[in-house]
Design an enzyme around this catalytic site. Structure first.
Site, short mmCIF file in Angstrom:
data_model
loop_
_atom_site.label_atom_id
_atom_site.label_comp_id
_atom_site.label_asym_id
_atom_site.label_seq_id
_atom_site.Cartn_x
_atom_site.Cartn_y
_atom_site.Cartn_z
N GLN A 174 0.81 -1.23 0.00
CA GLN A 174 0.00 0.00 0.00
C GLN A 174 0.84 1.27 0.00
O GLN A 174 0.32 2.36 -0.22
CB GLN A 174 -0.94 0.01 1.22
CG GLN A 174 -2.02 -1.06 1.15
CD GLN A 174 -2.95 -0.97 2.33
OE1 GLN A 174 -2.67 -1.52 3.37
NE2 GLN A 174 -4.05 -0.25 2.17
N LEU A 195 -7.34 1.58 3.45
CA LEU A 195 -6.75 2.91 3.19
C LEU A 195 -6.48 3.13 1.70
O LEU A 195 -6.34 4.28 1.28
CB LEU A 195 -5.47 3.09 4.00
CG LEU A 195 -5.66 3.16 5.54
CD1 LEU A 195 -4.32 3.26 6.24
CD2 LEU A 195 -6.56 4.32 5.94
N HIS A 247 -7.37 -9.36 6.22
CA HIS A 247 -7.34 -8.27 5.24
C HIS A 247 -5.89 -7.92 4.88
O HIS A 247 -5.56 -7.78 3.69
CB HIS A 247 -8.07 -7.05 5.83
CG HIS A 247 -8.10 -5.85 4.95
ND1 HIS A 247 -9.25 -5.38 4.35
CD2 HIS A 247 -7.11 -5.00 4.55
CE1 HIS A 247 -8.95 -4.32 3.63
NE2 HIS A 247 -7.67 -4.05 3.73
N HIS A 292 -3.47 -8.49 1.37
CA HIS A 292 -2.70 -7.48 0.64
C HIS A 292 -1.35 -8.04 0.18
O HIS A 292 -0.87 -7.71 -0.90
CB HIS A 292 -2.41 -6.26 1.53
CG HIS A 292 -3.47 -5.21 1.49
ND1 HIS A 292 -3.83 -4.54 0.34
CD2 HIS A 292 -4.25 -4.68 2.48
CE1 HIS A 292 -4.78 -3.66 0.63
NE2 HIS A 292 -5.06 -3.72 1.91
#
Ligand code: NI
Length: 169
Positions: free
Chosen positions: A50, A93, A134, A138
């Site tokens: 991210q 996010l 979660h 990623h």
């Protein structure tokens, strides 16, 4: 240092991260930056892809910086056991303003390495279980919209396209 959080559909978000093999000062600095970025974004977890780094590193802090003992660093993590199902709202996010219900295992046990490379196991329930799944997703290049029903995913992607047209994504 606060890092830039990339948004969907940035390609790095869909790539599986590389395993971490060196547990050094550079890694510790990067993990500090991940926590700082999580708190600045008012999140409870953040994965390296991210911030554009395709590596198997994620941080979680359900206290959002209030309790130092809640800081959790997971390096090369994997889910080794899961049971039950929970259907609850989730955000990310990399998808600002998007919140949707996603099915997750109710409980998980994970295995991961700490900042020194030491392997450990940990159980998570409820919010912790959801957050672990979660974030580990990623690291596999898996995003929460692909855990939604096709109908919901379509609605979310349409909303994102509208935000992109408006220049607010
Ligand atoms: Ni996320």
């Amino acid at each position: 240092m606060i890092l830039k959080v990339v948004k969907y559909p940035e390609p790095v978000l869909s790539q599986p991260g590389e395993p971490v093999t060196e547990f050094n000062a550079e890694l510790r600095k990067f993990v500090d930056d991940l926590f700082e970025t999580t708190y600045a974004s008012q999140g409870i977890g953040l994965a390296a892809p991210q911030v554009g780094v395709s590596k198997r590193i994620t941080v979680i802090d359900l206290s959002m910086g209030k309790n130092p003992k809640d800081k959790l660093v997971l390096i090369n993590p994997e889910v080794i056991f899961s049971e039950g199902k929970l259907y609850e709202e989730e955000g990310c996010l990399s998808f600002p303003e998007i919140r949707e219900k996603v099915v997750r295992a109710a409980k998980v046990r994970i295995r991961a390495q700490d900042l020194h490379g030491k392997w450990f196991e940990m159980d998570g329930g409820e919010l912790m279980s959801r957050c672990m799944q979660h974030e580990i997703d990623h690291l596999d290049g898996m995003l929460f919209i692909f855990r939604m029903s096709a109908l919901k995913r379509d609605l979310v992607q349409r909303k994102i396209r509208k935000l992109q047209r408006d220049g607010t994504w």
